[in-house]
Design an enzyme around this catalytic site. Structure first.
Site, PDB file in Angstrom:
ATOM      1  N   ASP A 267       0.842  -1.194   0.000  1.00  0.00           N
ATOM      2  CA  ASP A 267       0.000   0.000   0.000  1.00  0.00           C
ATOM      3  C   ASP A 267       0.883   1.252   0.000  1.00  0.00           C
ATOM      4  O   ASP A 267       1.671   1.452   0.927  1.00  0.00           O
ATOM      5  CB  ASP A 267      -0.871  -0.080   1.261  1.00  0.00           C
ATOM      6  CG  ASP A 267      -2.016   0.905   1.271  1.00  0.00           C
ATOM      7  OD1 ASP A 267      -2.075   1.751   0.368  1.00  0.00           O
ATOM      8  OD2 ASP A 267      -2.843   0.816   2.195  1.00  0.00           O
ATOM      9  N   ASP A 328     -10.383   4.268  -1.035  1.00  0.00           N
ATOM     10  CA  ASP A 328     -11.021   3.266  -0.167  1.00  0.00           C
ATOM     11  C   ASP A 328     -12.545   3.237  -0.284  1.00  0.00           C
ATOM     12  O   ASP A 328     -13.202   4.267  -0.255  1.00  0.00           O
ATOM     13  CB  ASP A 328     -10.669   3.559   1.294  1.00  0.00           C
ATOM     14  CG  ASP A 328      -9.194   3.330   1.564  1.00  0.00           C
ATOM     15  OD1 ASP A 328      -8.426   3.190   0.589  1.00  0.00           O
ATOM     16  OD2 ASP A 328      -8.823   3.303   2.746  1.00  0.00           O
TER      17      ASP A 328
HETATM   18  C1  GLA Z   1      -5.265   2.357   2.840  1.00  0.00           C
HETATM   19  C2  GLA Z   1      -5.825   1.250   1.961  1.00  0.00           C
HETATM   20  C3  GLA Z   1      -6.860   0.477   2.748  1.00  0.00           C
HETATM   21  C4  GLA Z   1      -6.212  -0.086   4.005  1.00  0.00           C
HETATM   22  C5  GLA Z   1      -5.599   1.024   4.831  1.00  0.00           C
HETATM   23  C6  GLA Z   1      -4.776   0.492   5.984  1.00  0.00           C
HETATM   24  O1  GLA Z   1      -6.227   3.326   3.143  1.00  0.00           O
HETATM   25  O2  GLA Z   1      -6.368   1.771   0.788  1.00  0.00           O
HETATM   26  O3  GLA Z   1      -7.396  -0.570   1.955  1.00  0.00           O
HETATM   27  O4  GLA Z   1      -5.255  -1.048   3.658  1.00  0.00           O
HETATM   28  O5  GLA Z   1      -4.737   1.825   4.043  1.00  0.00           O
HETATM   29  O6  GLA Z   1      -4.190   1.500   6.735  1.00  0.00           O
END
Ligand code: GLA
Length: 502
Positions: A267, A328
């Site tokens: 990520d 997200d």
């Molecule tokens: C980002 C990702 C999420 C999750 C969070 C964890 O926002 O897009 O899917 O993995 O980090 O902190």
């Protein structure tokens, strides 16, 4: 003599200092009070340069943030700072002379910084310098044969966020088995952000106290006929502020493989402030892709950089098996629909070995109606999306189980042809999507994005078939009249059909 007296006089009248002299006082290394709070401010450097002034703000999260558009005047420096996030405009910061130090204020991400910094020495500068790590030379990784169909499983984030622990992961594994979800195809149990502790003296990452023994945990999950995933970032910190893999990429890949992990979600998070160009982001992902390959263990590699930089065009080249196409998801119809209908990536990039990932499922988390969750599943299935459960599978209602375990929906998602479906008609809030399947049939989804029920009509020519010999209503779980052309859809509802020419 004059050399010592003049600065002294100026210091006494610091607030009213003439611009020229104050400027000299601004130059140098300035130390922030140490704090582990985001963004981990370390020091600020300001210096005159041939074409104006330049400087950096050094942080734990982003390394050296370059100051832009530096202006000096009236005992203060004004400059722009940004953390590399393309959605946020650069923010105005000021550093004003106050006594013997500077008063620094400005914003970064969601934090307002308001700090007194004191002058540092060359030794401080060396001690607080951010150690940059090299990126590899560009390379193209060969396909490894993994992820012939979109990965399916469960991930901790949507339901548990960073409050995840060993015991919950084991219980989730148990319930994936007892609920039948494993046998329906959900094979991965993925630990998202929040498992990390600190690095040991050898630099190796260690889990935090909620994960006492990673090897024992992966062995337990494997003993249930499941696979297990883990999470990291190419940046120094993950999105929830835990240690990322920056500067430890190969070492972390070896650790994850040695622990027995089968899947890595990588990520971008703080890496957006360090890898500032599309080429750098790609190399950062390539670096981990190569490191995973070098372990010799088959590991599904999930890229998460929110769909920037046309990732679908290069995700496979860096070893990725899936790549996020969006920010997200939230457990709300508006969020799910915005992603599912419009941020699902370019269908041409998806296929066996590499998939567009519109984010994990929210089915069963309570924020949408059953019709809306059916729309969620229908959208993800017709688009060959990875199906990662995001709910607590220990406590599922029968209707949630029915939504998640529908074998005909899963068969569409997992169809071996691997073609991502597309929108074939849009009439206001009515949409029709279609996906060709390996056996010559076509999956068709009808959607009502409106807030009141409505009829939607299907035309044979829209389906790409010359005739419809059989028509199976997937959510009803029954064949329907092949000549039927009109369906009444509830608000935010969906109908999913499998049409066959034979
Ligand atoms: C980002 C990702 C999420 C999750 C969070 C964890 O926002 O897009 O899917 O993995 O980090 O902190």
């Amino acid at each position: 003599m004059t050399r010592t007296i003049i600065p002294l006089l100026l210091a006494l009248t610091a607030t009213a200092a003439p611009a020229g002299r104050a400027a000299t006082d601004l130059a140098g290394v300035w130390l922030f009070p140490r704090s582990d709070e985001f963004p981990g401010l370390r020091m600020m450097r300001l210096a005159p340069a041939p074409d104006g002034w330049s400087g950096t703000v050094t942080t734990d999260w982003y390394g050296d943030l370059p100051m832009r558009a530096v202006e000096i005047g009236k005992g203060e420096a004004r400059f722009l700072i940004d953390n590399g996030n393309p959605r946020l405009p650069p923010r105005q910061w000021t550093a004003r002379i106050e006594g013997r130090g500077l008063h620094v204020s400005g914003d970064i991400w969601e934090r307002h910084v308001d700090a007194r910094v004191r002058r540092g020495t060359a030794a401080d500068e060396r001690r607080l310098a951010f150690a940059t790590a090299p990126l590899p030379a560009p390379a193209t990784l060969k396909p490894d044969g993994l992820a012939a169909t979109p990965p399916m499983g469960w991930s901790s984030w949507n339901r548990f966020a960073a409050a995840i622990d060993d015991r919950t992961v084991r219980e989730i594994a148990d319930h994936l088995v007892s609920s039948g979800l494993r046998d329906a195809g959900y094979r991965f149990v993925n630990i998202d952000d929040g498992w990390q502790g600190t690095r040991g003296p050898d630099g190796a990452i260690r889990p935090n106290a909620r994960f006492p023994d990673m090897k024992a945990l992966t062995a337990y999950v494997h003993s249930k006929g499941l696979k297990i995933g883990i999470y990291s970032s190419p940046g120094p910190r993950t999105c929830a502020g835990f240690a990322g893999s920056y500067g430890h990429v190969e070492q972390d890949a070896r650790t994850f493989a040695a622990w027995g992990f089968d899947y890595l979600k990588y990520d971008l998070c703080s890496g957006e402030g360090i890898f500032r160009t599309a080429a750098q982001v790609k190399l950062a992902y390539q670096q981990m892709g190569q490191a995973l390959r070098a372990t010799g263990r088959p590991i599904i590699y999930s890229l998460c950089q929110y769909g920037r930089d046309r990732v679908g065009t290069w995700g496979r080249d860096v070893g990725g098996h899936l790549w996020r196409t969006t920010g997200d998801i939230e457990d709300k119809y508006a969020s799910m629909a915005a992603i599912g209908f419009d941020r699902n990536g370019d269908a041409d990039n998806a296929g066996p070995g590499g998939w567009n990932d519109p984010d994990m499922l929210e089915v069963g988390n309570g924020g949408m109606s059953e019709d809306e969750y059916r729309t969620h599943m229908s959208l993800w299935a017709i688009q060959a999306a990875p199906l990662m459960l995001g709910n607590d599978v220990r406590t599922m209602s029968p209707s949630t189980i029915a939504l998640l375990e529908n074998r005909d929906v899963i068969a569409i998602d997992q169809d071996p042809l691997g073609r991502q479906g597309r929108r074939i008609r849009k009439d206001g809030e009515a949409e029709i999507w279609a996906r060709p399947l390996a056996d010559g049939s076509v999956a068709v989804a009808l959607f009502n994005r409106g807030t009141s029920p409505r009829d939607i009509q299907l035309r044979v020519e829209d389906t790409g078939l010359s005739r419809i010999a059989t028509l199976f209503d997937v959510w009803a779980g029954a064949p329907d009249n092949p000549d039927r052309r009109t369906w009444t859809l509830s608000a935010h509802g969906a109908v999913l059909l499998r049409l066959s020419p034979r």
